[in-house]
Design an enzyme around this catalytic site. Sequence first.
Site, PDB file in Angstrom:
ATOM      1  N   ALA A  30     -10.826  -6.040  16.104  1.00  0.00           N
ATOM      2  CA  ALA A  30     -10.601  -5.079  15.018  1.00  0.00           C
ATOM      3  C   ALA A  30      -9.180  -4.548  15.110  1.00  0.00           C
ATOM      4  O   ALA A  30      -8.674  -4.262  16.203  1.00  0.00           O
ATOM      5  CB  ALA A  30     -11.602  -3.927  15.096  1.00  0.00           C
ATOM      6  N   LYS A  54      28.547  15.035  20.706  1.00  0.00           N
ATOM      7  CA  LYS A  54      27.267  15.275  21.384  1.00  0.00           C
ATOM      8  C   LYS A  54      26.206  15.234  20.298  1.00  0.00           C
ATOM      9  O   LYS A  54      26.033  16.178  19.536  1.00  0.00           O
ATOM     10  CB  LYS A  54      27.274  16.633  22.098  1.00  0.00           C
ATOM     11  CG  LYS A  54      28.175  16.653  23.334  1.00  0.00           C
ATOM     12  CD  LYS A  54      28.327  18.056  23.893  1.00  0.00           C
ATOM     13  CE  LYS A  54      29.302  18.053  25.079  1.00  0.00           C
ATOM     14  NZ  LYS A  54      30.053  19.327  25.177  1.00  0.00           N
ATOM     15  N   GLY A  74      -5.900  -2.308  12.630  1.00  0.00           N
ATOM     16  CA  GLY A  74      -5.606  -1.486  11.459  1.00  0.00           C
ATOM     17  C   GLY A  74      -6.337  -0.155  11.483  1.00  0.00           C
ATOM     18  O   GLY A  74      -6.800   0.310  12.517  1.00  0.00           O
ATOM     19  N   ASP A  75      -6.436   0.439  10.309  1.00  0.00           N
ATOM     20  CA  ASP A  75      -6.967   1.799  10.197  1.00  0.00           C
ATOM     21  C   ASP A  75      -8.415   1.917  10.686  1.00  0.00           C
ATOM     22  O   ASP A  75      -8.866   3.017  11.026  1.00  0.00           O
ATOM     23  CB  ASP A  75      -6.928   2.264   8.737  1.00  0.00           C
ATOM     24  CG  ASP A  75      -5.504   2.386   8.201  1.00  0.00           C
ATOM     25  OD1 ASP A  75      -4.556   2.081   8.952  1.00  0.00           O
ATOM     26  OD2 ASP A  75      -5.355   2.784   7.034  1.00  0.00           O
ATOM     27  N   PRO A 119     -17.103 -10.075  22.263  1.00  0.00           N
ATOM     28  CA  PRO A 119     -15.844 -10.767  22.611  1.00  0.00           C
ATOM     29  C   PRO A 119     -15.321 -11.707  21.537  1.00  0.00           C
ATOM     30  O   PRO A 119     -14.156 -12.090  21.577  1.00  0.00           O
ATOM     31  CB  PRO A 119     -16.210 -11.537  23.881  1.00  0.00           C
ATOM     32  CG  PRO A 119     -17.692 -11.561  23.937  1.00  0.00           C
ATOM     33  CD  PRO A 119     -18.181 -10.348  23.221  1.00  0.00           C
ATOM     34  N   TYR A 127      28.841   7.274  17.676  1.00  0.00           N
ATOM     35  CA  TYR A 127      29.501   8.446  17.097  1.00  0.00           C
ATOM     36  C   TYR A 127      30.792   8.114  16.375  1.00  0.00           C
ATOM     37  O   TYR A 127      31.713   7.536  16.925  1.00  0.00           O
ATOM     38  CB  TYR A 127      29.802   9.494  18.178  1.00  0.00           C
ATOM     39  CG  TYR A 127      30.794  10.523  17.662  1.00  0.00           C
ATOM     40  CD1 TYR A 127      30.473  11.289  16.543  1.00  0.00           C
ATOM     41  CD2 TYR A 127      32.053  10.678  18.233  1.00  0.00           C
ATOM     42  CE1 TYR A 127      31.379  12.187  16.008  1.00  0.00           C
ATOM     43  CE2 TYR A 127      32.972  11.579  17.718  1.00  0.00           C
ATOM     44  CZ  TYR A 127      32.637  12.328  16.596  1.00  0.00           C
ATOM     45  OH  TYR A 127      33.531  13.206  16.068  1.00  0.00           O
ATOM     46  N   THR A 140     -13.441  -6.054  20.263  1.00  0.00           N
ATOM     47  CA  THR A 140     -14.532  -5.071  20.147  1.00  0.00           C
ATOM     48  C   THR A 140     -15.529  -5.326  21.274  1.00  0.00           C
ATOM     49  O   THR A 140     -15.297  -6.144  22.160  1.00  0.00           O
ATOM     50  CB  THR A 140     -15.249  -5.235  18.795  1.00  0.00           C
ATOM     51  OG1 THR A 140     -15.937  -6.494  18.804  1.00  0.00           O
ATOM     52  CG2 THR A 140     -14.259  -5.199  17.629  1.00  0.00           C
ATOM     53  N   ASN A 193       0.816  -1.214   0.000  1.00  0.00           N
ATOM     54  CA  ASN A 193       0.000   0.000   0.000  1.00  0.00           C
ATOM     55  C   ASN A 193       0.852   1.267   0.000  1.00  0.00           C
ATOM     56  O   ASN A 193       0.612   2.205  -0.763  1.00  0.00           O
ATOM     57  CB  ASN A 193      -0.867  -0.062   1.249  1.00  0.00           C
ATOM     58  CG  ASN A 193      -2.031   0.886   1.191  1.00  0.00           C
ATOM     59  OD1 ASN A 193      -1.814   2.077   1.019  1.00  0.00           O
ATOM     60  ND2 ASN A 193      -3.241   0.373   1.301  1.00  0.00           N
ATOM     61  N   CYS A 194       1.880   1.277   0.868  1.00  0.00           N
ATOM     62  CA  CYS A 194       2.697   2.492   1.031  1.00  0.00           C
ATOM     63  C   CYS A 194       3.567   2.772  -0.191  1.00  0.00           C
ATOM     64  O   CYS A 194       4.147   3.846  -0.306  1.00  0.00           O
ATOM     65  CB  CYS A 194       3.590   2.373   2.258  1.00  0.00           C
ATOM     66  SG  CYS A 194       2.682   2.017   3.765  1.00  0.00           S
TER      67      CYS A 194
END
Lengths: 552, 552
Positions: free
Chosen positions: A273, A427, A275-276, A269, A419, A266, A41-42
């Site tokens: 659900a 830093k 996802g979006d 029981p 680093y 939900t 999808n992305c």
Amino acid sequence: MKTVIIGGVAGGMSAATRLRRLDESAEIVVLERSGHVSYANCGLPYHLGGVIAERDALLLQTPAGLRERFALDVRVRHEVVGVDAAARTVTVRDLTSGEVYAETYDHLVLSPGAAPFVPDVPGVKRARTLRTVEDLDALVAALAAEPRTAVVVGGGFVGLETAENLRRRGLDVTVVELADQVLAPLDAELAALVHAELRRHGVALELGTALAAVHDDTVELTDGRRLAADLVVLAIGVRPDVALAREAGLAIGPRGGVAVDEHMRTSDPRVFAVGDAAEKTDAVGDGPVLVPLANAANRAGRQVADVIAGRSVRLAPSLGTAIVKVFGLTVAVTGWNEKRARAAGRDHRVVHTHPASHAGYYPGAAPMALKLVFDPGTGEILGAQAVGTEGVDKRVDVIATAMRAGLTAPELADLELAYAPPFGSAKDPVNMLGYVAANLMDGTTASVQWHELEAAVAAGAHLVDVRTAGEYAAGHVPGALNVPLDGLRERAGELPEGPLVVYCGVGVRAHTATRLLTGLGRRVVNLDGGYTTWKTATATATATAAAAVTAA
Amino acid sequence: MKTVIIGGVAGGMSAATRLRRLDESAEIVVLERSGHVSYANCGLPYHLGGVIAERDALLLQTPAGLRERFALDVRVRHEVVGVDAAARTVTVRDLTSGEVYAETYDHLVLSPGAAPFVPDVPGVKRARTLRTVEDLDALVAALAAEPRTAVVVGGGFVGLETAENLRRRGLDVTVVELADQVLAPLDAELAALVHAELRRHGVALELGTALAAVHDDTVELTDGRRLAADLVVLAIGVRPDVALAREAGLAIGPRGGVAVDEHMRTSDPRVFAVGDAAEKTDAVGDGPVLVPLANAANRAGRQVADVIAGRSVRLAPSLGTAIVKVFGLTVAVTGWNEKRARAAGRDHRVVHTHPASHAGYYPGAAPMALKLVFDPGTGEILGAQAVGTEGVDKRVDVIATAMRAGLTAPELADLELAYAPPFGSAKDPVNMLGYVAANLMDGTTASVQWHELEAAVAAGAHLVDVRTAGEYAAGHVPGALNVPLDGLRERAGELPEGPLVVYCGVGVRAHTATRLLTGLGRRVVNLDGGYTTWKTATATATATAAAAVTAA
């Protein structure tokens, strides 16, 4: 035991495959109304622009492959049209044959996703969306007609990815956004950097206006203007698809998603659900939120399988960490922004920094803008935003990890980050955020934000620019006196009486100046983020106005 | 109050500037025996190779600049030759004039650093080191004579950076390392990737041998062989410079550094020690450790100023997070490696993964090798290692942050990391490490390490390769039966009786196979890291031997 899963992309497919790995004997049926499951999808916007050349690269699995590997009964173009929770049955329509049949379940997982919001304006049928492979195919087909102009409605993540990819295809692209900035998760002064990047790449912005109508080859805005638009793409946002949940009598939450508990259960029981479509719990504010992100869907999908398999798991509250590439820029966010903290009435302090991605003396160091929002009483990190190129994703991921673990803002100073000159600074920028936050919390220094400057000056503060004379000459905050840091100790007597606001380029030299002048008995605050933040933030309105004039 | 600071680079200069910001009236004297303060120590190798073109870019500050900005009394080429702790006096020699004088103090900060170890072998005077600007200048001068061959003794971070940069200058470079691998913080199977990268770039490796003598234009190894060496650079490691501390009667710790408490205070309450000369506390094992890293020195230097200024701060234990670029590779580590866990007798489990840096369908995804070491009883993360290109630094920084915050290995699964196709995967590599660790801890799956495979087979396990026939044909573990995952459910009956070890390319398909076969009642373990880890790990000895033959 039989589990029926509605929706075969991120959340649904993660649930299905994990459940199989946990239970070789489970019966698992996946019902997907589109023609594809488990697709990327992305990645859709990037095929549009040719960045991902092969459409097949987006199709990660097929029903046959999933049957072979995971013994899943995956049915594409099968739409669930009803749920009878009492009877534990779903009604399914085979979109190919038209046949309607019933399917029983022991557990039902709703992962129908969210639908692009389509405003009810005249002619909107001509506008396209980009959510499914079918949407992508239609857009690719539309590009074959060689459109010259495109209007993308909505300046969110998908809107900007779509705009960039249409630009790659050579179209004249305008982004129309109701708010006065793109990318709502950013605060205005960081969004301004994105506006500049979009314009630099030839994307026109229409901010503070909305779509009124779609005509044959133009769109009409609410302010009456018309924009040429051979192609119109709606990317206004998505709404959780709760039609089935509602019909089944499941509780809908205050944000309009399916209400679930920490086990993704939900109000029934037997029904879960993910996802979006499902609401999550906000990690910062504790309330329900919608987080339409693939990683959240994957995680919840995997966990719901654990719950169904009888394991004890609990979905963690959501920070909403997100990232988007906008041409050469990377934009990343986690948690709350300043707008949201203010709207929630939450006590907060802000730190802006402009560090280099790695040691300045090593080639390729690039500047980034970082913003930290934290609670000055407890040190709790409320959120962070970053805009830049190299290393933006890293810093936000580190802060998101710190937030998840409950580290405070000052504790960012103690993180031991890797680093060497090509990768960071001794830093690290994240450490520096921690140092600044600690200085603010323990009273070592005080700061004023760019939007508080006018009030501070009105209240009698004098503005001192401690940069060099050359930097001052190239641009400064109106009314500021220039006394460079080197020499300030000797010239401190020249400064006007009364409270002072000092600033430099990004806030570092001004911090030294603040401490120096405090040590000399003066009342001083540092302009947070320095001239860089102030300039970007205050230029926005002007640039927006200028762009509007140009476009008009 | 007067503070004398011995050493003007990372730790010392951080202490001096922070102390000034906290106390405008403090008297601060910095005594530095070299000719430079506040220089970019970590950048020195890169000027050698011309990556950092300008020498001046490495000189971040001058005594005059520090006087101007921070009112510091900085004296370069001033060596402290004695400390009288009772009298609170140091004896200083001005190396330019030869003058010797006394300087009193209220607080003394020792930040003399560490000195490169120079072995006592014949002719060693011809060998150079790379620690100071003076060392760099000498090496640059030596390059003017157009040497053709160089031997770098020591395969640690500085040794490899030096080798790479000499190679950039066109020299034939050999790295001589006493151990049988470079980069001691890595375990052998990850170091093997670095060996391959070095050889790919024309750096010869002599492992398991040491320097016996330096001759006019060769070096002699302990095995009697001679290598051409117009230039010899010693990078064997550093030893804390404790001469002054010892002379002053301060306690020296078990690792040979100055012993300090969590406030960086030595056994004399007026004397502090920071940086490479001081011991730190190990974050994983709690014992004293030496951590000769710039970021640790900077942090401690800043904090010692807080302590002197009367603030309550406490130096956090050290993870030793570190990173190095080796030609095209990035190598990063944090905490303990497997060797160290084993040597300490600490119960541990290991996870190897080979994820892509970002979504595989988006261009530019690059593989990396990740390794997690954790305590299977508590889930405590003991350490991590990563070798790859893009995104290696990010993953190790995230894990280092998780370790600092006390997150467990399974909790890595719940981190909300920024995901979009150009930056990561919906399930980030760090999340995946958490999933695998959780599966191991709760008994969902069991794994066997590459070095345990032989014993498992000897004990009667059968080896099953679940990759495709094509992958199997291109190379497999000797003795493995090939039954591809797709089809395994149907062909499970063909598998031999008894315990099974399954493997695939990297461990993902084999995990599915492990669960599938477990569900069918078989005893199965997954070969951790798959064929990729096994191949790299077991090829090391062979490659090393082959290289030795070639070089001989």
